[in-house]
Design a protein around this motif. Sequence first.
Motif, PDB file in Angstrom:
ATOM      1  N   TYR A  35       0.847  -1.189   0.000  1.00 18.40           N
ATOM      2  CA  TYR A  35       0.000   0.000   0.000  1.00 18.40           C
ATOM      3  C   TYR A  35       0.884   1.241   0.000  1.00 18.40           C
ATOM      4  CZ  TYR A  35      -3.829  -2.938   1.853  1.00 18.40           C
ATOM      5  OH  TYR A  35      -4.790  -3.894   2.047  1.00 18.40           O
ATOM      6  N   GLN A  37       0.501   5.329   1.432  1.00 22.67           N
ATOM      7  CA  GLN A  37      -0.309   6.224   2.239  1.00 22.67           C
ATOM      8  C   GLN A  37       0.083   7.647   1.921  1.00 22.67           C
ATOM      9  OE1 GLN A  37       0.256   6.001   6.511  1.00 22.67           O
ATOM     10  NE2 GLN A  37      -1.652   7.068   6.931  1.00 22.67           N
ATOM     11  N   GLY A  40      -4.428  12.598   3.793  1.00 24.86           N
ATOM     12  CA  GLY A  40      -5.780  12.900   3.335  1.00 24.86           C
ATOM     13  C   GLY A  40      -6.368  11.894   2.358  1.00 24.86           C
ATOM     14  N   LEU A  41      -5.560  10.898   1.968  1.00 23.18           N
ATOM     15  CA  LEU A  41      -6.056   9.902   1.008  1.00 23.18           C
ATOM     16  C   LEU A  41      -6.162   8.515   1.605  1.00 23.18           C
ATOM     17  CD1 LEU A  41      -4.156  10.906  -2.240  1.00 23.18           C
ATOM     18  CD2 LEU A  41      -6.494  11.516  -1.557  1.00 23.18           C
ATOM     19  N   GLY A  42      -5.703   8.317   2.796  1.00 19.06           N
ATOM     20  CA  GLY A  42      -5.732   6.982   3.389  1.00 19.06           C
ATOM     21  C   GLY A  42      -4.719   6.070   2.731  1.00 19.06           C
ATOM     22  N   LEU A  43      -4.988   4.779   2.777  1.00 22.70           N
ATOM     23  CA  LEU A  43      -4.111   3.784   2.164  1.00 22.70           C
ATOM     24  C   LEU A  43      -4.735   3.278   0.874  1.00 22.70           C
ATOM     25  CD1 LEU A  43      -3.420   3.601   5.349  1.00 22.70           C
ATOM     26  CD2 LEU A  43      -2.380   1.420   4.717  1.00 22.70           C
ATOM     27  N   LEU A  45      -4.168   0.433  -2.361  1.00 22.34           N
ATOM     28  CA  LEU A  45      -3.513  -0.827  -2.683  1.00 22.34           C
ATOM     29  C   LEU A  45      -2.763  -0.726  -4.006  1.00 22.34           C
ATOM     30  CD1 LEU A  45      -3.171  -3.831  -1.839  1.00 22.34           C
ATOM     31  CD2 LEU A  45      -5.259  -4.297  -3.152  1.00 22.34           C
ATOM     32  N   LEU A  88       4.394   7.295   2.017  1.00 22.21           N
ATOM     33  CA  LEU A  88       4.721   6.280   3.015  1.00 22.21           C
ATOM     34  C   LEU A  88       4.194   4.948   2.489  1.00 22.21           C
ATOM     35  CD1 LEU A  88       5.816   5.691   5.848  1.00 22.21           C
ATOM     36  CD2 LEU A  88       3.622   6.420   6.776  1.00 22.21           C
ATOM     37  N   PHE A  90       3.550   0.846   2.863  1.00 23.35           N
ATOM     38  CA  PHE A  90       3.351  -0.223   3.831  1.00 23.35           C
ATOM     39  C   PHE A  90       3.223  -1.563   3.141  1.00 23.35           C
ATOM     40  CE2 PHE A  90       3.036   1.897   7.786  1.00 23.35           C
ATOM     41  CZ  PHE A  90       2.448   3.126   7.550  1.00 23.35           C
ATOM     42  N   PHE A 104       0.472  -5.292   9.468  1.00 21.52           N
ATOM     43  CA  PHE A 104       1.259  -4.310   8.748  1.00 21.52           C
ATOM     44  C   PHE A 104       2.688  -4.207   9.260  1.00 21.52           C
ATOM     45  CE2 PHE A 104      -1.651  -2.014   5.980  1.00 21.52           C
ATOM     46  CZ  PHE A 104      -2.863  -2.555   6.370  1.00 21.52           C
ATOM     47  N   PRO A 106       6.186  -1.646   9.565  1.00 25.36           N
ATOM     48  CA  PRO A 106       6.320  -0.302  10.123  1.00 25.36           C
ATOM     49  C   PRO A 106       6.345   0.804   9.085  1.00 25.36           C
ATOM     50  CG  PRO A 106       8.431  -1.387  10.093  1.00 25.36           C
ATOM     51  CD  PRO A 106       7.429  -2.397   9.640  1.00 25.36           C
TER      52      PRO A 106
END
Lengths: 113, 115
Positions: A35, A37, A40-43, A45, A88, A90, A104, A106
């Motif tokens: 994912y 991040q 303001g957009l979240g995660l 895929l 970021l 993940f 998840f 780190p």
Amino acid sequence: DADVTQTPRNRITKTGKRIMLECSQTKGHDRMYWYRQDPGLGLRLIYYSFDVKDINKGEISDGYSVSRQAQAKFSLSLESAIPNQTALYFCATSESGGAGTQYFGPGTRLLVL
Amino acid sequence: AQSVTQLDSQVPVFEEAPVELRCNYSSSVSVYLFWYVQYPNQGLQLLLKYLSGSTLVKGINGFEAEFNKSQTSFHLRKPSVHISDTAEYFCAVSDPAYNTDKLIFGTGTRLQVFP
């Protein structure tokens, strides 16, 4: 020791460079995910894999590729990094039949200049 | 396609006050619902999940959520928050019909607890 590890944890690179982010897990799970991040957009895929021979695109796979080297390892590559890939990242794992629970790592903070 | 809406991007609250973080999802025949928490500089950690059965789900750290099918909501609540609850909270949904465990996340709610 952490069950899901990601390397590197932080990376600065330049536009046009190829970069690889690595993920390893000791949970014995079949399924792995990448994912990104953004504030303001979240995660969202990027790619997911159900086993070594099963790799699938997520909602934002353009500009990325992946490799599932083993059940425990899932790498994400940016073939030619661009600034809007600054985010970021993940990695996550889940057990098949585990009703969606994902575990998840780190995270890797990537800055593309 | 499934979608998740978290209407509040930030929720400020004083310590020991109650809090509710709202989550709505797009309608589907059946869904699995999740709340994850992200503490500063860490990955996401599962708080609680709804798969079936009782609509009131209890999770870690004193949080609970209620599944409301008619309102397509899954709001997260805590009766008394602590400073340590300061974090970002994500609601997520997956569709059990596809057996993919793929999660669709909301945009997150940042909970800020003040002393």
